[in-house]
Design a protein around this motif. Sequence first.
Motif, PDB file in Angstrom:
ATOM      1  N   CYS A 151       0.832  -1.198   0.000  1.00 35.40           N
ATOM      2  CA  CYS A 151       0.000   0.000   0.000  1.00 35.40           C
ATOM      3  C   CYS A 151       0.872   1.254   0.000  1.00 35.40           C
ATOM      4  CB  CYS A 151      -0.911   0.007   1.224  1.00 35.40           C
ATOM      5  SG  CYS A 151      -2.054  -1.398   1.303  1.00 35.40           S
ATOM      6  N   VAL A 152       0.262   2.372  -0.383  1.00 37.75           N
ATOM      7  CA  VAL A 152       1.043   3.606  -0.507  1.00 37.75           C
ATOM      8  C   VAL A 152       1.630   4.048   0.827  1.00 37.75           C
ATOM      9  CG1 VAL A 152      -0.153   4.421  -2.559  1.00 37.75           C
ATOM     10  CG2 VAL A 152      -1.104   4.960  -0.296  1.00 37.75           C
ATOM     11  N   ASP A 153       0.916   3.818   1.925  1.00 42.17           N
ATOM     12  CA  ASP A 153       1.478   4.217   3.213  1.00 42.17           C
ATOM     13  C   ASP A 153       2.671   3.337   3.591  1.00 42.17           C
ATOM     14  OD1 ASP A 153      -0.265   2.045   3.490  1.00 42.17           O
ATOM     15  OD2 ASP A 153      -0.740   2.533   5.576  1.00 42.17           O
ATOM     16  N   GLN A 154       2.635   2.054   3.203  1.00 41.67           N
ATOM     17  CA  GLN A 154       3.764   1.161   3.463  1.00 41.67           C
ATOM     18  C   GLN A 154       4.970   1.550   2.616  1.00 41.67           C
ATOM     19  OE1 GLN A 154       1.343  -2.406   2.595  1.00 41.67           O
ATOM     20  NE2 GLN A 154       2.007  -3.190   4.581  1.00 41.67           N
ATOM     21  N   ARG A 155       4.708   1.955   1.413  1.00 43.68           N
ATOM     22  CA  ARG A 155       5.816   2.364   0.534  1.00 43.68           C
ATOM     23  C   ARG A 155       6.538   3.585   1.111  1.00 43.68           C
ATOM     24  NH1 ARG A 155       5.022   0.458  -5.359  1.00 43.68           N
ATOM     25  NH2 ARG A 155       3.378  -1.086  -5.175  1.00 43.68           N
ATOM     26  N   ALA A 156       5.773   4.526   1.614  1.00 44.20           N
ATOM     27  CA  ALA A 156       6.398   5.693   2.245  1.00 44.20           C
ATOM     28  C   ALA A 156       7.189   5.282   3.477  1.00 44.20           C
ATOM     29  CB  ALA A 156       5.328   6.710   2.620  1.00 44.20           C
ATOM     30  N   ALA A 157       6.641   4.346   4.251  1.00 44.99           N
ATOM     31  CA  ALA A 157       7.315   3.896   5.473  1.00 44.99           C
ATOM     32  C   ALA A 157       8.646   3.216   5.157  1.00 44.99           C
ATOM     33  CB  ALA A 157       6.405   2.943   6.248  1.00 44.99           C
ATOM     34  N   ILE A 158       8.725   2.524   4.025  1.00 41.49           N
ATOM     35  CA  ILE A 158       9.983   1.858   3.648  1.00 41.49           C
ATOM     36  C   ILE A 158      11.081   2.891   3.460  1.00 41.49           C
ATOM     37  CG2 ILE A 158      11.119   0.549   1.810  1.00 41.49           C
ATOM     38  CD1 ILE A 158       8.451  -0.973   1.461  1.00 41.49           C
ATOM     39  N   GLY A 159      10.790   3.967   2.783  1.00 39.11           N
ATOM     40  CA  GLY A 159      11.789   5.023   2.592  1.00 39.11           C
ATOM     41  C   GLY A 159      12.175   5.679   3.902  1.00 39.11           C
ATOM     42  N   ASN A 160      11.189   5.896   4.763  1.00 31.30           N
ATOM     43  CA  ASN A 160      11.467   6.528   6.059  1.00 31.30           C
ATOM     44  C   ASN A 160      12.345   5.631   6.927  1.00 31.30           C
ATOM     45  OD1 ASN A 160       9.791   8.578   5.180  1.00 31.30           O
ATOM     46  ND2 ASN A 160       8.006   7.871   6.348  1.00 31.30           N
ATOM     47  N   THR A 161      12.001   4.352   6.987  1.00 26.31           N
ATOM     48  CA  THR A 161      12.757   3.406   7.818  1.00 26.31           C
ATOM     49  C   THR A 161      14.185   3.239   7.324  1.00 26.31           C
ATOM     50  OG1 THR A 161      10.717   2.212   8.352  1.00 26.31           O
ATOM     51  CG2 THR A 161      12.794   1.047   8.708  1.00 26.31           C
ATOM     52  N   ALA A 162      14.357   3.268   6.019  1.00 17.34           N
ATOM     53  CA  ALA A 162      15.697   3.117   5.438  1.00 17.34           C
ATOM     54  C   ALA A 162      16.547   4.369   5.623  1.00 17.34           C
ATOM     55  CB  ALA A 162      15.592   2.782   3.949  1.00 17.34           C
ATOM     56  N   ASN A 163      15.938   5.446   6.122  1.00 20.52           N
ATOM     57  CA  ASN A 163      16.645   6.723   6.269  1.00 20.52           C
ATOM     58  C   ASN A 163      17.249   7.132   4.920  1.00 20.52           C
ATOM     59  OD1 ASN A 163      17.369   8.918   7.890  1.00 20.52           O
ATOM     60  ND2 ASN A 163      19.427   8.097   8.231  1.00 20.52           N
ATOM     61  N   ALA A 164      16.446   7.022   3.882  1.00 20.32           N
ATOM     62  CA  ALA A 164      16.919   7.202   2.510  1.00 20.32           C
ATOM     63  C   ALA A 164      17.407   8.623   2.262  1.00 20.32           C
ATOM     64  CB  ALA A 164      15.800   6.859   1.528  1.00 20.32           C
ATOM     65  N   ASP A 165      18.472   8.715   1.483  1.00 20.28           N
ATOM     66  CA  ASP A 165      18.951  10.019   1.045  1.00 20.28           C
ATOM     67  C   ASP A 165      18.094  10.549  -0.102  1.00 20.28           C
ATOM     68  OD1 ASP A 165      21.599  10.456   2.586  1.00 20.28           O
ATOM     69  OD2 ASP A 165      21.732   8.386   1.883  1.00 20.28           O
ATOM     70  N   ALA A 166      17.438   9.630  -0.811  1.00 19.16           N
ATOM     71  CA  ALA A 166      16.524  10.012  -1.887  1.00 19.16           C
ATOM     72  C   ALA A 166      15.561   8.863  -2.123  1.00 19.16           C
ATOM     73  CB  ALA A 166      17.285  10.338  -3.170  1.00 19.16           C
ATOM     74  N   VAL A 167      14.300   9.206  -2.381  1.00 20.58           N
ATOM     75  CA  VAL A 167      13.271   8.221  -2.734  1.00 20.58           C
ATOM     76  C   VAL A 167      12.691   8.645  -4.078  1.00 20.58           C
ATOM     77  CG1 VAL A 167      11.097   7.129  -2.096  1.00 20.58           C
ATOM     78  CG2 VAL A 167      12.704   7.850  -0.303  1.00 20.58           C
ATOM     79  N   VAL A 168      12.705   7.718  -5.032  1.00 16.95           N
ATOM     80  CA  VAL A 168      12.161   8.017  -6.361  1.00 16.95           C
ATOM     81  C   VAL A 168      11.117   6.968  -6.695  1.00 16.95           C
ATOM     82  CG1 VAL A 168      12.655   8.285  -8.809  1.00 16.95           C
ATOM     83  CG2 VAL A 168      14.293   9.124  -7.117  1.00 16.95           C
ATOM     84  N   SER A 169       9.884   7.423  -6.887  1.00 15.34           N
ATOM     85  CA  SER A 169       8.789   6.549  -7.289  1.00 15.34           C
ATOM     86  C   SER A 169       8.637   6.639  -8.804  1.00 15.34           C
ATOM     87  CB  SER A 169       7.500   6.988  -6.583  1.00 15.34           C
ATOM     88  OG  SER A 169       6.464   6.061  -6.804  1.00 15.34           O
ATOM     89  N   ILE A 170       8.676   5.501  -9.463  1.00 16.61           N
ATOM     90  CA  ILE A 170       8.706   5.450 -10.928  1.00 16.61           C
ATOM     91  C   ILE A 170       7.351   4.986 -11.452  1.00 16.61           C
ATOM     92  CG2 ILE A 170       9.845   4.409 -12.926  1.00 16.61           C
ATOM     93  CD1 ILE A 170      12.334   4.060 -11.138  1.00 16.61           C
ATOM     94  N   HIS A 171       6.750   5.794 -12.326  1.00 14.82           N
ATOM     95  CA  HIS A 171       5.426   5.520 -12.879  1.00 14.82           C
ATOM     96  C   HIS A 171       5.395   5.880 -14.364  1.00 14.82           C
ATOM     97  CE1 HIS A 171       2.939   4.887  -9.134  1.00 14.82           C
ATOM     98  NE2 HIS A 171       4.058   5.388  -8.613  1.00 14.82           N
ATOM     99  N   ALA A 172       4.232   5.608 -14.964  1.00 17.63           N
ATOM    100  CA  ALA A 172       3.916   6.077 -16.309  1.00 17.63           C
ATOM    101  C   ALA A 172       2.440   6.427 -16.323  1.00 17.63           C
ATOM    102  CB  ALA A 172       4.234   5.010 -17.353  1.00 17.63           C
ATOM    103  N   ASP A 173       2.074   7.432 -17.109  1.00 14.82           N
ATOM    104  CA  ASP A 173       0.703   7.927 -17.088  1.00 14.82           C
ATOM    105  C   ASP A 173      -0.137   7.221 -18.159  1.00 14.82           C
ATOM    106  OD1 ASP A 173      -1.265   9.499 -16.017  1.00 14.82           O
ATOM    107  OD2 ASP A 173      -0.828  11.231 -17.288  1.00 14.82           O
ATOM    108  N   GLY A 174      -1.442   7.435 -18.089  1.00 16.14           N
ATOM    109  CA  GLY A 174      -2.348   6.801 -19.045  1.00 16.14           C
ATOM    110  C   GLY A 174      -3.421   7.737 -19.537  1.00 16.14           C
ATOM    111  N   SER A 175      -3.048   8.973 -19.856  1.00 15.20           N
ATOM    112  CA  SER A 175      -4.020   9.956 -20.307  1.00 15.20           C
ATOM    113  C   SER A 175      -4.528   9.622 -21.713  1.00 15.20           C
ATOM    114  CB  SER A 175      -3.396  11.356 -20.313  1.00 15.20           C
ATOM    115  OG  SER A 175      -4.291  12.294 -20.872  1.00 15.20           O
TER     116      SER A 175
END
Length: 283
Positions: A151-175
């Motif tokens: 879930c999106v809240d878990q994904r954010a928690a992974i970056g926080n727990t890792a004490n990440a220097d950068a978090v990049v979420s990779i997507h593509a749009d469907g307009s």
Amino acid sequence: MVAVRRAIVPLLLAGALLLTGCEDEAPAAPAPAPVTTRTVTPAPTTVTSAPPPPPSPSSVTAPPPVAAGKVVVLDPGHNGGNGSHPAEINRQVPAGRGQTKPCNTTGTATNAGYPEHAFTWDVSQRVGQALAAKGIRVVYTRQNDTGVGPCVDQRAAIGNTANADAVVSIHADGSTAAGANGFHVAYSSPPLNAAQGAPSTRLAQTLRDTMRTGGFSTSNYIGGNGLSARADLGGLNLSTRPTVLVECGNMRNAAEAARMTSAEGRQQFASAITAAIEAYLAS
């Protein structure tokens, strides 16, 4: 009889002499020459120590890259099993700013059926391998392309727990808007903490600029100048680390879909994202 004996005796004597002359006798060895013993005292030798040879190139330890030891969290959007678990991905979870949102979604796809989750997984793997080769520790929010969520809240928690220097979420749009194309980079705005302020904005700008340099056009239908300030994305709202989300392009656009579908095109996306992360970490 006496005359015969007298005749035989000389013959026997002569045969004995002849037998004696046929034996091989080794010549007498000459007497050994006297040995003269002489003591030789070696001349003193002066040993000069040569300077140690210069180190070979292979033995020289190069300084570690500037980004070595940094932590980067890569968040490949969606997951391959989401579509077959609607109840699980539709349940509401915290999304920040007092909002709730569905746990996750199935993502979009090209008109030919190439799914977003496969695109984001492939690109994230390419980026992660390139960063790991530079000594950067890479953490993924999901470990395969066949699971459900997280879930999106878990994904954010992974970056926080890792004490990440950068978090990049990779997507593509469907307009489905006519002519819609190009990439954009989203960041949390207004910021909810210090990391969502200047660090996330700088990460977004660095990613935007590097993708432009890599030959990608900014979006002509979302945001402005390749950037999009968002207050409704849970993965950004809940992060306490510098975090951005990049929509690499529109999968419903024929030209961009062709680029995303090809391995060569996905490598181009990955190279630009990798270069942006490295530039951000080194700045």
